[in-house]
Design a protein around this motif. Sequence first.
Motif, PDB file in Angstrom:
ATOM      1  N   GLU A 154     136.340  -1.225 -21.860  1.00 23.61           N
ATOM      2  CA  GLU A 154     137.039  -0.049 -21.357  1.00 23.61           C
ATOM      3  C   GLU A 154     136.078   1.093 -20.986  1.00 23.61           C
ATOM      4  O   GLU A 154     136.512   2.081 -20.404  1.00 23.61           O
ATOM      5  N   PHE A 155     134.803   0.938 -21.341  1.00 20.87           N
ATOM      6  CA  PHE A 155     133.845   2.009 -21.057  1.00 20.87           C
ATOM      7  C   PHE A 155     133.655   2.126 -19.545  1.00 20.87           C
ATOM      8  O   PHE A 155     133.487   1.116 -18.849  1.00 20.87           O
ATOM      9  N   PRO A 156     133.694   3.338 -18.982  1.00 27.48           N
ATOM     10  CA  PRO A 156     133.557   3.500 -17.524  1.00 27.48           C
ATOM     11  C   PRO A 156     132.230   2.964 -17.002  1.00 27.48           C
ATOM     12  O   PRO A 156     131.223   2.930 -17.724  1.00 27.48           O
ATOM     13  N   GLU A 157     132.237   2.545 -15.748  1.00 29.24           N
ATOM     14  CA  GLU A 157     130.997   2.103 -15.110  1.00 29.24           C
ATOM     15  C   GLU A 157     130.024   3.280 -15.047  1.00 29.24           C
ATOM     16  O   GLU A 157     130.386   4.372 -14.621  1.00 29.24           O
ATOM     17  N   LEU A 158     128.797   3.034 -15.477  1.00 29.97           N
ATOM     18  CA  LEU A 158     127.797   4.098 -15.532  1.00 29.97           C
ATOM     19  C   LEU A 158     126.786   3.900 -14.417  1.00 29.97           C
ATOM     20  O   LEU A 158     126.293   2.790 -14.199  1.00 29.97           O
ATOM     21  N   GLY A 159     126.487   4.956 -13.704  1.00 36.74           N
ATOM     22  CA  GLY A 159     125.488   4.908 -12.649  1.00 36.74           C
ATOM     23  C   GLY A 159     124.982   6.291 -12.351  1.00 36.74           C
ATOM     24  O   GLY A 159     125.443   7.283 -12.932  1.00 36.74           O
ATOM     25  N   VAL A 160     124.030   6.383 -11.433  1.00 38.96           N
ATOM     26  CA  VAL A 160     123.492   7.676 -11.026  1.00 38.96           C
ATOM     27  C   VAL A 160     123.382   7.724  -9.509  1.00 38.96           C
ATOM     28  O   VAL A 160     123.123   6.715  -8.851  1.00 38.96           O
ATOM     29  N   SER A 161     123.610   8.928  -8.979  1.00 35.89           N
ATOM     30  CA  SER A 161     123.343   9.208  -7.570  1.00 35.89           C
ATOM     31  C   SER A 161     122.076  10.045  -7.502  1.00 35.89           C
ATOM     32  O   SER A 161     121.888  10.970  -8.303  1.00 35.89           O
ATOM     33  N   ILE A 162     121.191   9.714  -6.571  1.00 39.52           N
ATOM     34  CA  ILE A 162     119.882  10.368  -6.516  1.00 39.52           C
ATOM     35  C   ILE A 162     119.588  10.833  -5.101  1.00 39.52           C
ATOM     36  O   ILE A 162     119.724  10.066  -4.141  1.00 39.52           O
ATOM     37  N   GLY A 163     119.193  12.093  -4.985  1.00 43.54           N
ATOM     38  CA  GLY A 163     118.728  12.646  -3.716  1.00 43.54           C
ATOM     39  C   GLY A 163     117.264  12.999  -3.801  1.00 43.54           C
ATOM     40  O   GLY A 163     116.786  13.486  -4.836  1.00 43.54           O
ATOM     41  N   ILE A 164     116.527  12.763  -2.730  1.00 41.60           N
ATOM     42  CA  ILE A 164     115.075  12.973  -2.717  1.00 41.60           C
ATOM     43  C   ILE A 164     114.730  14.051  -1.696  1.00 41.60           C
ATOM     44  O   ILE A 164     115.243  14.050  -0.574  1.00 41.60           O
ATOM     45  N   ALA A 165     113.843  14.956  -2.086  1.00 38.22           N
ATOM     46  CA  ALA A 165     113.261  15.933  -1.162  1.00 38.22           C
ATOM     47  C   ALA A 165     111.758  15.952  -1.369  1.00 38.22           C
ATOM     48  O   ALA A 165     111.288  15.872  -2.515  1.00 38.22           O
ATOM     49  N   LEU A 166     111.012  16.060  -0.279  1.00 41.79           N
ATOM     50  CA  LEU A 166     109.552  16.005  -0.363  1.00 41.79           C
ATOM     51  C   LEU A 166     108.908  17.286   0.139  1.00 41.79           C
ATOM     52  O   LEU A 166     109.392  17.909   1.089  1.00 41.79           O
ATOM     53  N   PHE A 167     107.837  17.675  -0.552  1.00 43.20           N
ATOM     54  CA  PHE A 167     106.955  18.737  -0.083  1.00 43.20           C
ATOM     55  C   PHE A 167     105.814  18.065   0.670  1.00 43.20           C
ATOM     56  O   PHE A 167     105.228  17.095   0.164  1.00 43.20           O
ATOM     57  N   PRO A 168     105.464  18.508   1.863  1.00 42.46           N
ATOM     58  CA  PRO A 168     106.004  19.683   2.572  1.00 42.46           C
ATOM     59  C   PRO A 168     107.013  19.329   3.670  1.00 42.46           C
ATOM     60  O   PRO A 168     107.513  20.238   4.317  1.00 42.46           O
TER      61      PRO A 168
END
Length: 542
Positions: free
Chosen positions: A497-511
Amino acid sequence: MEQFDPKSFEALAYAIEAAHSHDVGYLDTVRTTVDALAERLSMPGSMREDLAAAALLHNVGRLAVPQHVLHKAGPLTKEEQEKLKTHPVVAAGLASSLPVPHAVVTTIRHCAERWDGTGYPDGLKGENIPITSRVLGVACAYSALLHPRAFRPALPASDACEALERGAGSKFDPGIVTALLSIVSAAHGVGNLKQGPNESASALAAIASAQRESLSLADLADATTRSLHLEIVAETILAHARSLLGDATCVLFLPNEREEFLSAYAANGTNRRHLLGSLARIGAYHTGRAFTRDEIVHTSFLPNDLILRDVSDVWTPFRSTLILPLKAGGAPIGTLNLYSEQPDAFGPDTLRVLRQIAALAGRALGNAQRFAAVQETAYTDALTGLRNGRYLREFLDREINRARRESIPLAVLNIDLDNFKPINDQFGHARGDQTLREVAEILTDHIRSYDLAARYAGDEFVVVLARTGRLPAETVANKLKRATLEHGQALRKVDPEFPELGVSIGIALFPEDATDMQGLLCRSDAAMYVDKQAHRSGRQAA
């Protein structure tokens, strides 16, 4: 009467002195000046002994005077003056409880009397003031003039002598002032006075040395108050210690993360690269026993005492060791170790100076460690143990400046948990908090030691990857997604019954995406929401 042992009370007297940078070195100059005057005035042996004991104990009465009065930069009020005048009475009272002759108590009580009768506490005048008190009074005034005060800087010996001359016949016994000026002249060439006998010159050569030592210790006391950062304080202590102690190698040992060891936190001198980062087992051999037993170790060098770093430099053998435990607030915090290539290199003078350095060092290190603990709390997320948003901003600002300076890339990953709200709703906030801690552990396990994982807010995290372009950043992001997904699957095996676990990831680069902190955080946040929307669309399509 039981024999008075000055060594038993030196630690107390010097601890009182070490409490304020203006006072460091004052006591040594008083004691040395008293000895020189007693010799010059041909005082009998018993009187010299009484005077030496009084010189050691006279300052303990300052404990009864508030610090804000003792070190006030402006004029004292009438009430503050009266409070200050209690110090010789208090010191005499304390001395009377010790196994000292009554003459010592009398000397201390009357050391602030004046030749013209306007002194305190009893207003004695001229030769009604005990001669030992008159000698001590001149020595105290001379030492006070040579050391800085809150309301004035330290005076050179010539100016101090002029001040004593002006006070002769009013504040001070003129004969004793003349004797001191003669001794100072012999050692410093102050004024036009004739040279005294060789023994006087020798005596005040010791005073000159004490003054140099006092100024160095005062500099150390002042320097250790300029910073609360442990690294700076440690290096400052060792630099001043080496300047005071000559060619000795100085090493500062502090407890490290492995609780059974002390680690060489700072080192200078011979074999520095071998010693820096070396370990000493707590409770064993010389360094470990000095730390746990709070005892001074003065012996030959023992190779087994330390686990040295393996470096390419040639090791130069040591033959002497002197170790002093360091304490802050009564608790052990480390050791200060001296090493020399010469046998029997450390005599009583070295030990005496090192005691004063250790007193200053213990106080400064204790302050630095408390500051570090407070700073650690201020920069740490209490729930996950990761760095918090405040630290993230400071770290990211430094890394952007370095990336700009060195023309290297920098990646920022904005990470948000998927399906976190159902965990809180269905399983409670305690389980939600546990999930955040588990994700925090996943992040730290999958980045390099010099990168940063921080909890930004709620279920949002930020990872900063130094010297990292787009492809390596995407590789790290994919590893984090996979590790989080696998962890969620393991949880669902236990509880379907435990919810599906995941992550959303956004990437930004210098410069290429942004060149400042706010821009990188905003761009990575926007990219994270694009990724989250893609996850939702994928689940709906499925």
